[in-house]
Motif scaffolding. Structure first.
Motif, PDB file in Angstrom:
ATOM      1  N   ASP A 541       0.829  -1.208   0.000  1.00  0.00           N
ATOM      2  CA  ASP A 541       0.000   0.000   0.000  1.00  0.00           C
ATOM      3  C   ASP A 541       0.860   1.253   0.000  1.00  0.00           C
ATOM      4  O   ASP A 541       0.592   2.209  -0.741  1.00  0.00           O
ATOM      5  CB  ASP A 541      -0.931  -0.001   1.214  1.00  0.00           C
ATOM      6  N   THR A 542       1.908   1.245   0.847  1.00  0.00           N
ATOM      7  CA  THR A 542       2.792   2.407   0.893  1.00  0.00           C
ATOM      8  C   THR A 542       3.508   2.586  -0.435  1.00  0.00           C
ATOM      9  O   THR A 542       3.635   3.712  -0.950  1.00  0.00           O
ATOM     10  CB  THR A 542       3.821   2.235   2.018  1.00  0.00           C
ATOM     11  N   ALA A 543       3.997   1.490  -0.976  1.00  0.00           N
ATOM     12  CA  ALA A 543       4.709   1.572  -2.249  1.00  0.00           C
ATOM     13  C   ALA A 543       3.798   2.121  -3.340  1.00  0.00           C
ATOM     14  O   ALA A 543       4.184   3.019  -4.111  1.00  0.00           O
ATOM     15  CB  ALA A 543       5.242   0.191  -2.645  1.00  0.00           C
ATOM     16  N   LEU A 544       2.578   1.591  -3.407  1.00  0.00           N
ATOM     17  CA  LEU A 544       1.656   2.075  -4.429  1.00  0.00           C
ATOM     18  C   LEU A 544       1.266   3.523  -4.187  1.00  0.00           C
ATOM     19  O   LEU A 544       1.054   4.289  -5.141  1.00  0.00           O
ATOM     20  CB  LEU A 544       0.408   1.190  -4.460  1.00  0.00           C
ATOM     21  N   ALA A 545       1.168   3.914  -2.913  1.00  0.00           N
ATOM     22  CA  ALA A 545       0.836   5.310  -2.613  1.00  0.00           C
ATOM     23  C   ALA A 545       1.934   6.241  -3.092  1.00  0.00           C
ATOM     24  O   ALA A 545       1.672   7.305  -3.665  1.00  0.00           O
ATOM     25  CB  ALA A 545       0.611   5.474  -1.105  1.00  0.00           C
ATOM     26  N   VAL A 546       3.183   5.830  -2.852  1.00  0.00           N
ATOM     27  CA  VAL A 546       4.313   6.650  -3.333  1.00  0.00           C
ATOM     28  C   VAL A 546       4.280   6.742  -4.853  1.00  0.00           C
ATOM     29  O   VAL A 546       4.422   7.824  -5.447  1.00  0.00           O
ATOM     30  CB  VAL A 546       5.651   6.048  -2.843  1.00  0.00           C
ATOM     31  N   LEU A 547       4.101   5.607  -5.483  1.00  0.00           N
ATOM     32  CA  LEU A 547       4.060   5.606  -6.944  1.00  0.00           C
ATOM     33  C   LEU A 547       2.910   6.459  -7.465  1.00  0.00           C
ATOM     34  O   LEU A 547       3.076   7.214  -8.434  1.00  0.00           O
ATOM     35  CB  LEU A 547       3.927   4.166  -7.464  1.00  0.00           C
ATOM     36  N   GLN A 548       1.760   6.355  -6.803  1.00  0.00           N
ATOM     37  CA  GLN A 548       0.608   7.124  -7.232  1.00  0.00           C
ATOM     38  C   GLN A 548       0.861   8.619  -7.090  1.00  0.00           C
ATOM     39  O   GLN A 548       0.516   9.417  -7.975  1.00  0.00           O
ATOM     40  CB  GLN A 548      -0.618   6.715  -6.411  1.00  0.00           C
ATOM     41  N   SER A 549       1.479   8.998  -5.966  1.00  0.00           N
ATOM     42  CA  SER A 549       1.760  10.428  -5.746  1.00  0.00           C
ATOM     43  C   SER A 549       2.747  10.955  -6.785  1.00  0.00           C
ATOM     44  O   SER A 549       2.605  12.069  -7.298  1.00  0.00           O
ATOM     45  CB  SER A 549       2.311  10.649  -4.338  1.00  0.00           C
ATOM     46  N   VAL A 550       3.750  10.150  -7.104  1.00  0.00           N
ATOM     47  CA  VAL A 550       4.730  10.576  -8.108  1.00  0.00           C
ATOM     48  C   VAL A 550       4.069  10.703  -9.474  1.00  0.00           C
ATOM     49  O   VAL A 550       4.273  11.666 -10.214  1.00  0.00           O
ATOM     50  CB  VAL A 550       5.911   9.578  -8.171  1.00  0.00           C
ATOM     51  N   ILE A 551       3.247   9.735  -9.809  1.00  0.00           N
ATOM     52  CA  ILE A 551       2.613   9.719 -11.130  1.00  0.00           C
ATOM     53  C   ILE A 551       1.634  10.881 -11.277  1.00  0.00           C
ATOM     54  O   ILE A 551       1.527  11.493 -12.344  1.00  0.00           O
ATOM     55  CB  ILE A 551       1.920   8.363 -11.349  1.00  0.00           C
ATOM     56  N   GLU A 552       0.925  11.198 -10.196  1.00  0.00           N
ATOM     57  CA  GLU A 552      -0.034  12.299 -10.265  1.00  0.00           C
ATOM     58  C   GLU A 552       0.675  13.628 -10.499  1.00  0.00           C
ATOM     59  O   GLU A 552       0.151  14.507 -11.189  1.00  0.00           O
ATOM     60  CB  GLU A 552      -0.846  12.368  -8.980  1.00  0.00           C
ATOM     61  N   LYS A 553       1.863  13.779  -9.929  1.00  0.00           N
ATOM     62  CA  LYS A 553       2.604  15.037 -10.085  1.00  0.00           C
ATOM     63  C   LYS A 553       3.437  15.063 -11.361  1.00  0.00           C
ATOM     64  O   LYS A 553       3.865  16.133 -11.801  1.00  0.00           O
ATOM     65  CB  LYS A 553       3.533  15.248  -8.884  1.00  0.00           C
ATOM     66  N   ALA A 554       3.672  13.928 -11.930  1.00  0.00           N
ATOM     67  CA  ALA A 554       4.605  13.843 -13.061  1.00  0.00           C
ATOM     68  C   ALA A 554       3.999  14.481 -14.300  1.00  0.00           C
ATOM     69  O   ALA A 554       2.811  14.387 -14.580  1.00  0.00           O
ATOM     70  CB  ALA A 554       4.952  12.381 -13.354  1.00  0.00           C
ATOM     71  N   THR A 555       4.866  15.120 -15.056  1.00  0.00           N
ATOM     72  CA  THR A 555       4.477  15.651 -16.364  1.00  0.00           C
ATOM     73  C   THR A 555       4.658  14.555 -17.402  1.00  0.00           C
ATOM     74  O   THR A 555       5.391  13.583 -17.182  1.00  0.00           O
ATOM     75  CB  THR A 555       5.352  16.860 -16.724  1.00  0.00           C
ATOM     76  N   PRO A 556       4.012  14.675 -18.540  1.00  0.00           N
ATOM     77  CA  PRO A 556       4.189  13.648 -19.585  1.00  0.00           C
ATOM     78  C   PRO A 556       5.660  13.527 -19.989  1.00  0.00           C
ATOM     79  O   PRO A 556       6.342  14.508 -20.221  1.00  0.00           O
ATOM     80  CB  PRO A 556       3.345  14.191 -20.750  1.00  0.00           C
ATOM     81  N   GLY A 557       6.120  12.274 -20.007  1.00  0.00           N
ATOM     82  CA  GLY A 557       7.506  12.031 -20.377  1.00  0.00           C
ATOM     83  C   GLY A 557       8.468  12.056 -19.205  1.00  0.00           C
ATOM     84  O   GLY A 557       9.682  12.195 -19.397  1.00  0.00           O
ATOM     85  N   ALA A 562       8.724   5.304 -11.775  1.00  0.00           N
ATOM     86  CA  ALA A 562       7.451   5.087 -11.082  1.00  0.00           C
ATOM     87  C   ALA A 562       6.457   4.369 -11.999  1.00  0.00           C
ATOM     88  O   ALA A 562       5.785   3.405 -11.601  1.00  0.00           O
ATOM     89  CB  ALA A 562       6.870   6.418 -10.621  1.00  0.00           C
ATOM     90  N   TRP A 563       6.357   4.836 -13.221  1.00  0.00           N
ATOM     91  CA  TRP A 563       5.443   4.197 -14.180  1.00  0.00           C
ATOM     92  C   TRP A 563       5.820   2.734 -14.381  1.00  0.00           C
ATOM     93  O   TRP A 563       4.947   1.852 -14.417  1.00  0.00           O
ATOM     94  CB  TRP A 563       5.474   4.926 -15.513  1.00  0.00           C
ATOM     95  N   MET A 564       7.117   2.491 -14.515  1.00  0.00           N
ATOM     96  CA  MET A 564       7.549   1.127 -14.817  1.00  0.00           C
ATOM     97  C   MET A 564       7.273   0.194 -13.628  1.00  0.00           C
ATOM     98  O   MET A 564       6.800  -0.935 -13.814  1.00  0.00           O
ATOM     99  CB  MET A 564       9.032   1.120 -15.160  1.00  0.00           C
ATOM    100  N   ARG A 565       7.543   0.658 -12.423  1.00  0.00           N
ATOM    101  CA  ARG A 565       7.315  -0.202 -11.268  1.00  0.00           C
ATOM    102  C   ARG A 565       5.838  -0.465 -11.039  1.00  0.00           C
ATOM    103  O   ARG A 565       5.438  -1.585 -10.702  1.00  0.00           O
ATOM    104  CB  ARG A 565       7.953   0.431 -10.022  1.00  0.00           C
TER     105      ARG A 565
END
Length: 1570
Positions: A541-557, A562-565
């Motif tokens: 859950d923590t790992a997915l939360a971190v990934l989700q937070s990074v992905i939400e803030k990430a710009t395209p490209g 994070a996307w790969m994991r």
């Protein structure tokens, strides 16, 4: 002069000025001044008059003189003001304010309105000159005057407001002096006092302007705050005062509590105000709250642009070590910097330099060095120099960086930045010990700098395992750095490394990575490590939360890690769509990551998106060619999709690189699948080759992994697959160890039985590894069944066959015991039980029924059950079983074959249709042979050719070609069936496949000879002999026919034909006589008698031939062929009576069909031509076409006859040829040539029609029939036509020099024609020679033409046509050489005699007439033309008659044009042209008549009418040359009559048609007349 005179002169001057007689006024004024030098009015009048006369200097002098006399008088001041206003001189403009000031003083007491006007003008001047103090004073003077006049409050308010607006401009430009400031403040305060109501909109706007003005005055801060507070108290919802205060605090840098309160109040009042956010951010920056500062500043700068704000943001980002963001903020700030922001600009440049250097990127280093050049005196600041060195270091220029550090430390030995630079350079040179000392010195110089401790910790970490484990080094320095600068994320990343790899404390490591990632969201390494540790510890859950937070803030490209994991997580849990989406996002960040492409391909593959997976794995292989996995997966996908050939190619790439067992297994499977596909298409040779390759590759895999049962099973499948093909086809090369033969080091060639035995051993080996696998027992049982099905002629082998079937039965029973629910096992056991050696039908029935019970939708079991019932002669049950199978699977061919066999047994009409349907579904031996048998039977029964059943089954269903195709496949596999080869030969004969039929009959004869079947052998030999005759092997055909019993009529007739073709006429005659004795019907006898008649004619016995043919016609059943031969015999020998009688009898035999229609039409036309009725030839062909419009042969015949017998209809002949081309490709090839000849006859060249002309048509004909000499001759004629057209139009010929080339091509093609066409070919060759000579002569190549004729005469001497051509060329050379000298009489006589030798050559007579004309012998020329006219009439050549008459008319028109007296030549012109017009329409004849009228009656109206009839013609049938010539003569006629209106009409007509030559002629004629 007295005072009275002065007054009179002044009055006169005033009147003169009034009347604008300014010079007179000057005279009067000068007269006054002579009497009274100081007369004020005189000087004023002089000034006014001089001003009007544009003498400004004289006017100024006069006005100045008047002012000296009376300084308080208005008149001179007004005049001087008017002069200055209207005169554009800089000195006048300078003095104008003073004049206005004096006028203001004078008007103040006399005329207030004019005073106001002058004040307004004065204020405009001060405003434009930016003299704001004077402007304020004069405006105050105006307001004072207004107050003295007691004007209203409103007007005063307007004046004070105007004063504020006027003085506010000075504040925008520069800060005014204190007196002006005071006047401005006074104006605002007075205006605010006078403004009503309070509060109100006007008062609010005025207050805002007052606040804005005070904010721009540096020493009015207290006043500004007072006014702002006052405005806020009156207008609490207005944010403007707070904005002004915030701007003031930001500008002054004051960040007090009041400032903070002001920023907060502004945001409360206006939540989206950028100024408030910038203020709060700046305050947070000063307080060290960098996160808040970045957040507020970023939000504020979205709303407003501020270089100082961007500077603060860059500083905060630098403190948080967000170097890229800081550099970007600096760039934004620099774009907003103005000329007055030099301090902010320098701060931004310094910050940008530091940020770019600290990013550590090479590209940023170049930008840093560029930034350094923009900082003044940067080389004098050691810190900036140190940054310069680090930029060099980032670029990889270590030596340059060390040089900078050396110079820096030389001047500043204890500079920490210099020591750090040296240490970094030493690290780049792997001098870790020296770098350690440098960093220790730097840390000692600046013990509060976290960077130096981090660099030390990083250095210790990179130095190796020993320093990593020493807590006093890496760990201690990293902890110090973290304490000194808790915002330095890289410190926590290395601490995470330490706790994970050294301390083995994943909890702390995870915390450090998390802290590093929180500090620097771009630190992918820390984020990835944090997520990986969370997943390892099970905290998904923590790992997915971190990934989700990074992905939400990430710009395209971005955020690839994070996307790969997250994508791999989704792939692991089976959420394939989400995995694909995440992996695609990761690839947008890094499209070159081949691992990510492989993961994406795996996700697509799991989602069954094979095409997308192929593309993904293909991209991965492109990026990483050494990766075997991507190639293997690509091959596996293609194998799954059934693209076995492509998959095999991919597997070969892998196996060529290494022995990869999955690839070898996949390659074997693909090759085996390809082999099965080829076997389904009966391509057995290729299938055996593929099976052999599959065995080789699978054996390689078995050698590597002998413990894998699946590999042995595949080997068994490959070996068993050879049972399908013919026994003599199987020669498989098998490795020695697998074959079980010595030597084992080499491969051995095995036959079908041996290969199946190897398959048996492979299945046995697989069963040893997996004895409980029922499918292996099933495969082994099938292998035994296949072995039992091999031919076994001996009794002992038959016993072994029964033993093999027993083994197969036991294996299938074993499989059923293990898995009784598999319907395939039951079905296979039933098939084995039905075998001939067992024939246990009860067991077979039980097995088939059991299979159906296990699987109701079991088409194979139902079909096999139907076959069982059919074998037991139970047709009803068999039909029911087959019917159920058909309903279950309509495309299963075996059940349809069963129904066809039942239909054949009961004699149904649907039998052939059912067998045909089986061949359409699939190629099956039983269905193929059954269909071929029925097709051949139907073809042999000639009695039903007109039946509906025959037309449907044979013609409409294209049965012959369909049966031939499938039977070819059948004989390819089963090569021991003579019946099949006989049927194949018969079908090949019907398809005109001569060589294939010959080979099939030959094979059938070979098989039947080995079987000792006498009756069938005789039939096969007869068919073989017939095929030999068809292929032209006459001697061999005689030998084969002679080996038959010669008791059948067909054999005797075939032998007779073979003798005839072989040139043995007597033997052929004897054979036909024997056949005549055997013939049973009158029709057979008629055919034989016709053949004997042809033989007699061939031997020269014409009377005997006629007798035999007459005898044929007297039989009870006469045949049309005998009448055709009789008619042809009459035509060949010129016997029109015989030909006509035969044709009459032939036409009595009823309506012809097929090719007989063309034959009868051709014979009729030939007879008409023989009788000299040429017009009827074309009519007869046209009648036949109208009767049979769908017959392309008749259209081609019509196109062929028209140019020869009726050339006037050549356009129609060309169209007939075009129709034949469209109707039939076979006829079209020849009809294209006929169409081209018709176009040549009608004179259609590219100048008339660029798309449809003779040249284009002949080119197409040559392209379609390159071996036809006639087509090449037609192309030669078309080129000649084009050159002639170019010559007539005045353009250069474009197809010269082709005559001899085309002539050689025709000669080459003529030699390859058949013997029967040789005479026509030789005549064509002679014509081509004449055409070549004519072309060379026309092109002026007379020597080449003469050489060509001489060359031909050397081979064929005394050839009349060639001699004529030679004489024509020689005459042409004499005419050119004589240069006007008359030819000797002997030469003319020789030319005349040469023409007489060719009496039927019209062209020769025309040429002779032209020679006579050139010599002035017009009478002889007329006689020659009349001779050619007579010849054309005798030959019935319409075109020849027209040509002779037109040439004769042209000859007679010459003397008429020359003005020769007498009417003989005129009468001859009229006679010739009239005769031409009687034959048909002729534009040339009309032109000759018009020209004759032009010569004889030039001005007559009839002349104009005749010429206009040719010029203004709407039809396209008139040649362009005729129209042009008529246009020229019409112009001459109109010009002579001076009819300008008609000439203009003719000019417009010429322009519309683009007749450039006529326009040139018109311009020449016009210029000559003018």
């Amino acid at each position: 002069m007295s005072n009275k005179e002065v007054k009179t002169a002044l009055k006169s001057a005033r009147e003169a000025i009034k009347n604008k007689e300014f010079k007179e006024a000057l005279k009067h004024c000068k007269a006054v001044l002579k009497l009274e030098k100081n007369n004020y009015n005189a000087w004023v009048f002089i000034g006014l008059a001089a001003s009007e006369l544009e003498q400004p200097d004289q006017a100024q002098t006069a006005y100045r003189k008047a002012l000296e006399l009376e300084p308080e008088q208005l008149l001179a001041w007004q005049g001087l003001a008017n002069l200055y206003e209207k005169t554009d001189q800089w000195d006048f403009k300078i003095e104008l304010p003073d004049v206005y000031q004096k006028l203001t003083e004078l008007y103040a007491s006399s005329d207030k309105n004019k005073c106001y006007e002058v004040i307004k003008k004065l204020s405009d001047i001060y405003q434009s000159d930016k003299e704001y103090l004077k402007l304020a004073k004069v405006w105050l003077q105006l307001i004072q005057l207004k107050e003295e006049d007691s004007v209203g409050k409103t007007e005063l308010l307007q004046l004070w407001q105007q004063m504020t607006h006027l003085l506010a401009d000075c504040v925008d430009v520069e800060e005014p002096d204190s007196e002006t400031q005071q006047h401005l403040i006074t104006a605002f305060e007075n205006a605010m006092v006078l403004t009503d109501p309070v509060p109100g909109e006007n008062h609010r706007k005025l207050s805002a302007d007052y606040v804005k003005c005070l904010s721009q005055l540096s020493d009015k801060e207290a006043k500004m705050k007072e006014v702002c507070e006052s405005m806020l108290s009156l207008y609490p919802t207005q944010s403007y005062p707070l904005e002004v205060l915030c701007s003031h605090y930001l500008k002054t840098g004051v960040q007090s509590e009041d400032a903070g309160s002001c920023f907060t109040r502004l945001l409360e009042l206006a939540p989206g105000n950028g100024l408030g956010y910038v203020g709060l951010g700046t305050k947070a920056l000063q307080e060290g709250k960098y996160e808040d500062a970045i957040k507020n500043l970023a939000q504020g700068l979205k709303k407003m642009g501020s270089s100082a704000g961007w500077c603060s943001l860059a500083q905060a980002q630098l403190k948080m070590h967000r170097y890229s963001d800081s550099a970007a903020s600096c760039s934004q700030g620099l774009t907003l910097c103005g000329s007055g922001d030099e301090e902010v600009r320098l701060r931004l440049l310094r910050l940008r330099l530091e940020a770019l250097v600290r990013t550590g990127e090479e590209k940023a280093a170049d930008q840093a060095l560029e930034t350094l050049t923009q900082i003044p005196a940067a080389g004098n600041e050691p810190v900036l120099v140190a940054f310069k060195g680090r930029a060099y270091l980032n670029k990889g220029q270590v030596d340059q960086a060390l040089l900078v550090s050396s110079e820096l430390l030389a001047s500043h030995p204890s500079l920490a930045q210099g020591l750090t630079l040296r240490g970094l350079g030493q690290i780049a040179q792997d001098q870790h010990q020296l770098a350690e000392q440098s960093f220790l010195q730097a840390a000692a110089q600046s013990p509060d700098c976290a960077e130096y401790y981090f660099l030390l910790g990083q250095l210790y970490w990179d130095m190796g395992e020993e320093t990593r484990r020493d807590r006093s080094k890496a760990h201690t320095n990293l902890l110090k750095a973290a304490k000194l600068d808790p915002h330095l994320g890289c410190v926590f990343r290395y601490l995470g490394h330490y706790y994970r790899e050294v301390a083995k404390d994943p909890g702390r490591a995870r915390g450090c990575y998390k802290k590093a990632f929180e500090l620097d969201s771009s630190d992918a390494e820390s984020g990835a490590a944090s997520v990986d540790l969370s997943m390892e510890q099970g905290d998904m859950d923590t790992a997915l939360a971190v990934l989700q937070s990074v992905i939400e803030k990430a710009t395209p490209g971005s955020a690839k890690w994070a996307w790969m994991r997250r994508g791999l997580y989704h792939l692991k849990v089976g959420q394939h769509p989400q995995a694909i989406a995440d992996l695609q996002a990761a690839l947008r960040a890094d499209p070159e990551d081949w691992v990510c492409w492989e993961c994406l391909g795996e996700a697509y593959l799991n989602r069954r998106s094979f095409t997308a997976a192929l593309k993904a794995f293909g991209k991965a292989h492109q990026l990483q060619p050494s990766s075997i996995y991507s190639v293997y997966q690509t091959a596996a996908i293609k194998q799954t999709l059934g693209k076995f050939k492509e998959a095999a190619a991919e597997y070969v790439q892998i196996t060529a690189r290494e022995d990869y067992v999955p690839a070898l297994k996949g390659l074997g499977e693909c090759l085996l699948s390809l082999a099965k596909g080829l076997m389904e298409d009966y391509r057995d040779g290729g299938a055996i080759d593929l099976i052999q390759q599959a065995i080789q590759h699978l054996f390689r895999a078995v050698e590597l992994r002998p413990d894998l049962s699946c590999l042995w099973k595949l080997l068994g499948d490959a070996c068993t697959a050879v049972s399908t093909v013919s026994q003599n086809r199987v020669q498989v090369l098998v490795p020695g160890p697998l074959a079980g033969l010595e030597p084992t080091t080499q491969s051995h060639t095995l036959n079908q039985a041996q290969t199946l035995k190897v398959g048996e051993r492979c299945y046995g080996r697989a069963l040893k590894l997996m004895p409980e696998a029922p499918s292996l027992w099933y495969d082994l049982g099938l292998n035994y069944h296949r072995q039992a099905g091999l031919p076994c002629p001996e009794e002992e082998d038959q016993n072994s066959q029964a033993l093999l079937l027993e083994k197969a039965q036991q294996c299938l029973k074993k499989a059923i015991m293990m898995d009784s629910g598999n319907h395939g096992y039951w079905n296979a056991l039933g098939v084995i039980a039905m075998s001939k050696a067992l024939e246990n039908f009860a067991l077979a029935q039980h097995c088939f029924i059991k299979s159906i019970q296990v699987e109701a939708n079991n088409v194979i079991a139902w079909t096999n059950l139907g076959a069982l019932y059919l074998k037991k002669k139970n047709i009803e049950l068999s039909h029911e079983a087959f019917k159920i199978a058909q309903s279950l699977e309509p495309l299963y061919v075996n059940c349809w074959i069963g129904q066809a066999l039942i239909a054949e047994m009961v004699g149904s009409y649907d039998t052939m249709d059912l067998f045909r349907h089986t061949t359409e579904l699939s190629t099956h031996t039983e269905g193929v042979k059954g269909y071929a048998y029925w097709v051949c039977s139907t073809l042999l029964d000639k009695s039903n050719r007109d039946s509906e059943l025959y037309r449907y089954n044979i013609v409409q269903m294209n049965a012959v070609s369909a049966a031939q195709v499938v039977l070819s496949k059948y004989t390819e596999r089963i090569q021991s069936d003579p019946d099949a080869f006989i049927m194949l030969g018969f079908l090949n004969e019907h398809l005109q496949l001569k060589m294939q039929a010959l080979q099939a009959y030959q094979r059938a004869v070979e098989l039947l000879r080995s079987m000792s079947s006498t009756e069938e052998l005789a039939f096969a030999l007869g068919s073989y002999g017939r095929a030999l005759c068809t292929s032209g092997q006459w001697e061999e055909a005689v030998r084969v026919y002679s080996s038959t019993p010669l008791q059948e009529l067909c054999d005797l007739v075939g032998l007779a034909l073979a003798y005839c073709r072989a040139g043995l006429i007597p033997e052929s005659t004897n054979a036909y006589e024997r056949a005549l004795a055997v013939a049973s019907s009158e029709k057979e006898k008629a055919y034989i008698l016709t053949a004997l008649a042809l033989l007699q004619h061939r031997q020269g016995n014409l009377d005997s031939a006629k007798t035999l043919l007459f005898k044929c016609s007297m039989l009870k059943e006469p045949i049309s062929e005998s009448l055709l031969c009789l008619c042809a015999l009459g035509l060949v020998h010129g016997d029109a009576t015989l030909a006509g009688a035969a044709l009459t009898e032939l036409l009595k035999q009823g309506t012809p069909t097929g090719g007989a229609v063309e034959q009868r039409c051709l014979l009729t036309c030939s007879l008409l031509a023989l009788q000299g009725n040429y017009v009827a030839v074309q009519r007869e062909a046209a009648r036949a076409v109208h009767s049979n419009p769908g017959n392309p042969s008749l259209w081609a015949l019509l196109s062929r006859l028209v140019p020869k017998y009726y050339p006037r209809k050549a356009s129609g002949g060309a169209m007939a040829g075009h129709v034949a081309c469209l109707s039939s490709m076979t006829q079209g090839k020849r009809a294209l040539l006929y169409s081209g000849v018709n176009q040549l006859a009608s004179g259609r060249h590219s100048g008339e029609d660029s798309h449809r002309n003779a040249l284009k048509t002949m080119q197409r004909a040559v392209l379609l029939c390159p071996d036809d000499p006639a087509a090449w001759a037609g192309l030669m004629a078309a080129c000649h036509t084009e050159n002639t057209s170019c010559f007539l139009s005045g353009s250069a010929p474009r197809r010269q020099g082709l005559e001899q080339i085309l002539m050689s091509v025709v000669s080459e093609k003529v030699h390859s024609v058949e013997e029967i066409e040789r005479p026509l070919a030789q005549a064509l060759e002679a014509w081509v020679l004449q055409q070549a000579v004519t072309g060379l002569t026309l092109g002026g190549q007379l020597e080449q033409a003469e050489a060509l004729c001489s060359q031909v005469l050397s081979v064929s001497p005394e050839h009349p046509a060639v001699v004529l051509s030679l004489r024509q060329v020689q005459c042409q050379r004499l005419l050119l050489a004589s240069s006007g000298t008359a030819l000797p009489d002997s030469v003319l006589e020789q030319l005349s005699s040469t023409v007489m030798v060719n009496p039927t050559n019209l062209g020769a007579w025309h040429w002779l007439a032209e020679v006579y004309r050139s010599q002035g012998l017009l009478v002889q020329a007329v006689m020659s033309y009349r001779q050619s006219l007579q010849l054309a009439s005798q030959l019935g050549l319409h075109s020849g008659q027209v040509a002779s008459l037109l040439r004769l008319a042209l000859l007679a028109l010459g003397p008429c044009m020359a003005g020769v007296p007498g009417n003989d030549w005129k009468d001859l012109v009229l006679e010739a042209t009239t005769e031409v017009l009687k034959l048909g329409s002729s534009p040339m004849a009309l032109l000759f008549q018009a020209l004759l009228h032009f010569v004889t009656k030039m001005a007559a109206r009839e002349t104009r009418r005749l010429l206009e009839r040719l010029v203004y013609v709407s039809s396209q049938d008139y040649p362009g040359t005729v129209v042009q010539v008529a246009s020229w003569y019409l112009l001459r006629h109109l010009h002579a009559k001076n009819d300008q209106e008609l000439m203009d009409t003719l000019l417009e007509h010429a322009k519309a048609n683009g007749d450039q030559r006529w326009l040139e002629f018109h311009s020449l004629l016009t210029s000559s007349s003018s």
